[in-house]
Design an enzyme around this catalytic site. Structure first.
Site, PDB file in Angstrom:
ATOM      1  N   ARG A  29       0.818  -1.211   0.000  1.00  0.00           N
ATOM      2  CA  ARG A  29       0.000   0.000   0.000  1.00  0.00           C
ATOM      3  C   ARG A  29       0.861   1.274   0.000  1.00  0.00           C
ATOM      4  O   ARG A  29       0.506   2.270  -0.612  1.00  0.00           O
ATOM      5  CB  ARG A  29      -0.885  -0.029   1.249  1.00  0.00           C
ATOM      6  CG  ARG A  29      -2.093   0.852   1.148  1.00  0.00           C
ATOM      7  CD  ARG A  29      -2.672   1.001   2.522  1.00  0.00           C
ATOM      8  NE  ARG A  29      -3.395  -0.204   2.920  1.00  0.00           N
ATOM      9  CZ  ARG A  29      -4.713  -0.331   2.793  1.00  0.00           C
ATOM     10  NH1 ARG A  29      -5.424   0.657   2.316  1.00  0.00           N
ATOM     11  NH2 ARG A  29      -5.317  -1.428   3.176  1.00  0.00           N
ATOM     12  N   LYS A  45       2.484 -18.583   6.510  1.00  0.00           N
ATOM     13  CA  LYS A  45       1.631 -18.943   7.619  1.00  0.00           C
ATOM     14  C   LYS A  45       1.057 -17.679   8.255  1.00  0.00           C
ATOM     15  O   LYS A  45       1.634 -16.625   8.020  1.00  0.00           O
ATOM     16  CB  LYS A  45       2.389 -19.797   8.622  1.00  0.00           C
ATOM     17  CG  LYS A  45       3.367 -19.015   9.519  1.00  0.00           C
ATOM     18  CD  LYS A  45       3.942 -19.904  10.573  1.00  0.00           C
ATOM     19  CE  LYS A  45       3.160 -19.826  11.858  1.00  0.00           C
ATOM     20  NZ  LYS A  45       3.750 -18.950  12.872  1.00  0.00           N
ATOM     21  N   ASP A  54       6.434 -23.418   5.152  1.00  0.00           N
ATOM     22  CA  ASP A  54       6.723 -23.512   6.578  1.00  0.00           C
ATOM     23  C   ASP A  54       8.222 -23.298   6.690  1.00  0.00           C
ATOM     24  O   ASP A  54       9.001 -24.162   6.274  1.00  0.00           O
ATOM     25  CB  ASP A  54       6.339 -24.888   7.120  1.00  0.00           C
ATOM     26  CG  ASP A  54       6.600 -24.989   8.618  1.00  0.00           C
ATOM     27  OD1 ASP A  54       7.541 -24.340   9.110  1.00  0.00           O
ATOM     28  OD2 ASP A  54       5.848 -25.707   9.298  1.00  0.00           O
ATOM     29  N   HIS A  55       8.628 -22.151   7.228  1.00  0.00           N
ATOM     30  CA  HIS A  55      10.053 -21.811   7.124  1.00  0.00           C
ATOM     31  C   HIS A  55      10.948 -22.770   7.898  1.00  0.00           C
ATOM     32  O   HIS A  55      12.143 -22.815   7.669  1.00  0.00           O
ATOM     33  CB  HIS A  55      10.298 -20.348   7.520  1.00  0.00           C
ATOM     34  CG  HIS A  55      10.387 -20.135   9.001  1.00  0.00           C
ATOM     35  ND1 HIS A  55       9.284 -19.977   9.791  1.00  0.00           N
ATOM     36  CD2 HIS A  55      11.450 -20.069   9.832  1.00  0.00           C
ATOM     37  CE1 HIS A  55       9.664 -19.816  11.044  1.00  0.00           C
ATOM     38  NE2 HIS A  55      10.979 -19.868  11.106  1.00  0.00           N
ATOM     39  N   LYS A 111      15.353 -24.920   7.122  1.00  0.00           N
ATOM     40  CA  LYS A 111      16.549 -25.078   7.949  1.00  0.00           C
ATOM     41  C   LYS A 111      17.297 -26.338   7.535  1.00  0.00           C
ATOM     42  O   LYS A 111      16.700 -27.414   7.440  1.00  0.00           O
ATOM     43  CB  LYS A 111      16.150 -25.166   9.433  1.00  0.00           C
ATOM     44  CG  LYS A 111      15.461 -23.903   9.951  1.00  0.00           C
ATOM     45  CD  LYS A 111      15.155 -24.019  11.432  1.00  0.00           C
ATOM     46  CE  LYS A 111      14.161 -22.971  11.902  1.00  0.00           C
ATOM     47  NZ  LYS A 111      14.641 -21.615  11.921  1.00  0.00           N
ATOM     48  N   GLU A 132      12.446 -20.335  22.950  1.00  0.00           N
ATOM     49  CA  GLU A 132      12.902 -19.015  22.497  1.00  0.00           C
ATOM     50  C   GLU A 132      13.158 -18.134  23.706  1.00  0.00           C
ATOM     51  O   GLU A 132      12.449 -18.232  24.707  1.00  0.00           O
ATOM     52  CB  GLU A 132      11.818 -18.359  21.638  1.00  0.00           C
ATOM     53  CG  GLU A 132      11.524 -19.115  20.366  1.00  0.00           C
ATOM     54  CD  GLU A 132      10.558 -18.339  19.492  1.00  0.00           C
ATOM     55  OE1 GLU A 132      11.029 -17.594  18.641  1.00  0.00           O
ATOM     56  OE2 GLU A 132       9.329 -18.459  19.699  1.00  0.00           O
ATOM     57  N   ASP A 135       0.550 -20.819  16.971  1.00  0.00           N
ATOM     58  CA  ASP A 135       1.730 -20.209  16.345  1.00  0.00           C
ATOM     59  C   ASP A 135       2.790 -21.251  15.987  1.00  0.00           C
ATOM     60  O   ASP A 135       3.464 -21.124  14.963  1.00  0.00           O
ATOM     61  CB  ASP A 135       2.312 -19.175  17.332  1.00  0.00           C
ATOM     62  CG  ASP A 135       3.405 -18.324  16.718  1.00  0.00           C
ATOM     63  OD1 ASP A 135       3.223 -17.900  15.560  1.00  0.00           O
ATOM     64  OD2 ASP A 135       4.424 -18.076  17.390  1.00  0.00           O
ATOM     65  N   HIS A 176       5.323 -25.814  12.635  1.00  0.00           N
ATOM     66  CA  HIS A 176       6.734 -26.130  12.860  1.00  0.00           C
ATOM     67  C   HIS A 176       6.948 -27.415  13.665  1.00  0.00           C
ATOM     68  O   HIS A 176       7.711 -28.289  13.269  1.00  0.00           O
ATOM     69  CB  HIS A 176       7.431 -24.985  13.589  1.00  0.00           C
ATOM     70  CG  HIS A 176       7.220 -23.642  12.957  1.00  0.00           C
ATOM     71  ND1 HIS A 176       7.070 -23.482  11.600  1.00  0.00           N
ATOM     72  CD2 HIS A 176       7.130 -22.391  13.483  1.00  0.00           C
ATOM     73  CE1 HIS A 176       6.909 -22.192  11.329  1.00  0.00           C
ATOM     74  NE2 HIS A 176       6.932 -21.516  12.449  1.00  0.00           N
ATOM     75  N   LYS A 184       7.910 -18.809  24.684  1.00  0.00           N
ATOM     76  CA  LYS A 184       8.653 -17.555  24.594  1.00  0.00           C
ATOM     77  C   LYS A 184       9.258 -17.258  25.961  1.00  0.00           C
ATOM     78  O   LYS A 184       8.731 -17.694  26.983  1.00  0.00           O
ATOM     79  CB  LYS A 184       7.703 -16.404  24.244  1.00  0.00           C
ATOM     80  CG  LYS A 184       6.933 -16.637  22.949  1.00  0.00           C
ATOM     81  CD  LYS A 184       7.557 -15.916  21.805  1.00  0.00           C
ATOM     82  CE  LYS A 184       6.808 -16.102  20.515  1.00  0.00           C
ATOM     83  NZ  LYS A 184       7.665 -16.093  19.345  1.00  0.00           N
TER      84      LYS A 184
END
Ligand code: BG6
Length: 505
Positions: A47, A154, A183-184, A188, A222, A241, A246, A346
């Protein structure tokens, strides 16, 4: 590796985080590896008002922060002159008429052979409308001479029903072989290596089953909090999430049967079978097999950090979970009765993603009449990040005249063997999309099967009150409930373990 074919990449959401942090640095790395075709171009759409020059300058500045190695100006110049920008609203048909015009013009100038892929790095509410409008202007039509593909980020849905709806909507426009659900985690190296490790060697597979394995523990911890993503995270939570995507990828790659070939569908068939074999817990079972947590204030690396409820865009009485631990059971011949414990959260004590395979104790204590009272168990750990490697723990005789056993580790560290390979994790995925290899992308039935695993948990939580949050301190290993989950099976979370402590003091 096969060189990428001529093509135009259109990024929706080009002014956002993913573009600057991952996509552009990944394209740069692909060029460094000489994989991009000279007949390649990128059109960013968002945008924000900008012209090509401003778009290029902005990305060049961002590269100072996000490139994975020192920038080589010749490589950047090559990429920069292939970057274009178009400003527009994704809800407006006019935007799509202009996209069509621009893509076709650049395709002609660059001789991209009519091959286009559209990368949806947008908020999820735009996935279906963008696909629909691309279809309407004829940009998704492919034939033998050229291909058209759509990459979808995602979150793909927020539960089973919405994932099914989204699949239905996009499949009105696209064939399954045009859809690349990303899916990142599959970008890996160490995740891809799970298949090589299991099926490219003979020594592990014979013991990779319920006869020898006691349990599997998968951790994705994490240190970071929710950062600036409070708005998104409030709606998602740790379960949505991280788990259906993952963590279940890690489960399926660890648990799947050998595929009949390395073709995309052969691999994905076996992964999907595992998802279908995972037991669906009743609400009562959810109460004993799933633990959730939310971080309160605490210390990370010696610094005070706020609790989740104090983060920006988070409700002061939020009941969103920032930690989840769960026990999965896979009902098939190989895995019956072997619990797979998963935990992710987290603001935990360390950043560490690993798959630990815990083997059974030897059948009897041969050294009974010596000072050995307990045998060590064998443990094989696939270290995904930040360490990348594999370690095996076994018992060894401690030198000396008294019979004693100590635990020792045999470590393989990726970097020691292969050196550093700077990567954002998106290079392989972008390359695969351009060459048309969908092995590392999610098929519709696979995404739905993933949601079907977490659906009973979501439903049980709707009728169960949330625990009293916050229930773990930032910088700890999560709530006590996560330990209790294993305690009932007489197992415990194995401490995550650094294969090279010197590198990560
Ligand atoms: C994303 C989640 O998909 O994966 C984030 O939305 C999470 O919340 C991230 O932090 C973890 O990915 P990585 O590659 O940093 O381990």
């Amino acid at each position: 590796m096969q060189k990428d074919p001529p093509c135009v990449m259109v990024i929706f959401g080009a002014a956002g985080d993913l573009t600057k942090r991952k996509l552009i640095p990944a394209l740069y790395n692909l060029k460094r590896s000489n994989l991009l075709s000279d007949n390649f171009a990128v059109i960013g759409v968002a945008r924000a008002e900008m012209n090509d020059g401003e778009f290029r300058r902005r990305l060049r500045d961002d590269m100072n922060e996000f490139a994975t190695e020192e920038i080589e100006e010749g490589t950047w110049d090559w990429l920069e002159e292939r970057l274009f920008y178009l400003s527009g609203d994704f809800n407006d048909d006019q935007t799509f008429a202009r996209i069509k015009e621009t893509v076709e013009k650049i395709d002609n100038e660059r001789q991209a052979n009519g091959n286009y892929f559209f990368y949806l790095a947008t908020a999820p509410q735009y996935f279906a409308p963008v696909v629909e409008r691309l279809g309407k202007v004829g940009l998704t039509k492919q034939d033998e001479t050229h291909w058209r593909r759509v990459v979808i980020e995602k979150p793909f849905g927020r539960d089973l029903e919405s994932a099914k709806n989204l699949n239905r909507e996009i499949k009105q426009v696209l064939e399954e072989n045009q859809i690349y659900r990303i899916d990142h985690y599959l970008g890996k190296e160490t995740v891809q290596n799970i298949l090589i490790f299991r099926f490219g060697n003979t020594i592990f597979e014979p013991i990779w089953n319920r006869r020898y394995i006691d349990c599997v523990q998968i951790t994705a911890a994490e240190k970071v909090g929710v950062e600036q993503r409070g708005g998104y995270y409030e709606q998602a939570g740790a379960l949505r999430d991280m788990v259906p995507n993952h963590l279940l990828q890690l489960v399926t790659l660890t648990a799947m049967e050998p595929p009949i070939s390395f073709e995309a569908d052969a691999v994905r068939d076996e992964q999907t079978k595992i998802l279908h074999a995972i037991q669906r817990p009743s609400p009562e079972e959810t109460a004993t097999r799933v633990a959730r947590g939310q971080y309160g204030a605490g210390n990370i690396d010696g610094e005070k950090v706020p609790g989740y409820r104090e983060e920006p865009n988070v409700a002061p009485d939020s009941t969103t979970e920032t930690f989840i631990a769960l026990k999965l059971l896979i009902d098939n011949w190989r895995w019956a009765d072997v619990p797979f414990y998963l935990r992710t959260g987290k603001r935990l004590a360390a950043r560490d993603t690993e798959i630990a395979i815990q083997f059974k104790r030897p059948p009897f204590v041969l050294f009974r009449d010596t000072s050995v009272d307990r045998l060590t168990t064998n443990r094989l750990v696939l270290h995904i990040q930040p360490d990348e490697g594999i370690s095996v723990r076994f018992g060894a005789k401690v030198p000396g005249s008294v019979m004693r056993i100590g635990s020792v580790d045999m470590n393989f560290d990726y970097e020691d063997y292969f050196g550093k390979t700077p990567s954002t994790g998106y290079e392989r995925l972008l390359h695969d999309c351009m060459v048309g290899d969908a092995t590392l992308f999610q098929r519709a039935d696979q995404v739905e099967a993933g949601w079907a695993v977490v659906d009973p948990i979501q439903k049980a939580w709707e009728i169960m009150p949330a625990p009293s949050f916050p229930n773990y301190e930032a910088g700890s290993w999560g709530p006590k409930a996560a330990d209790d989950l294993l305690g009932c099976d007489d197992q415990k979370w194995e401490a995550t373990h650094d294969i090279n402590e010197k590198k990560h003091p």
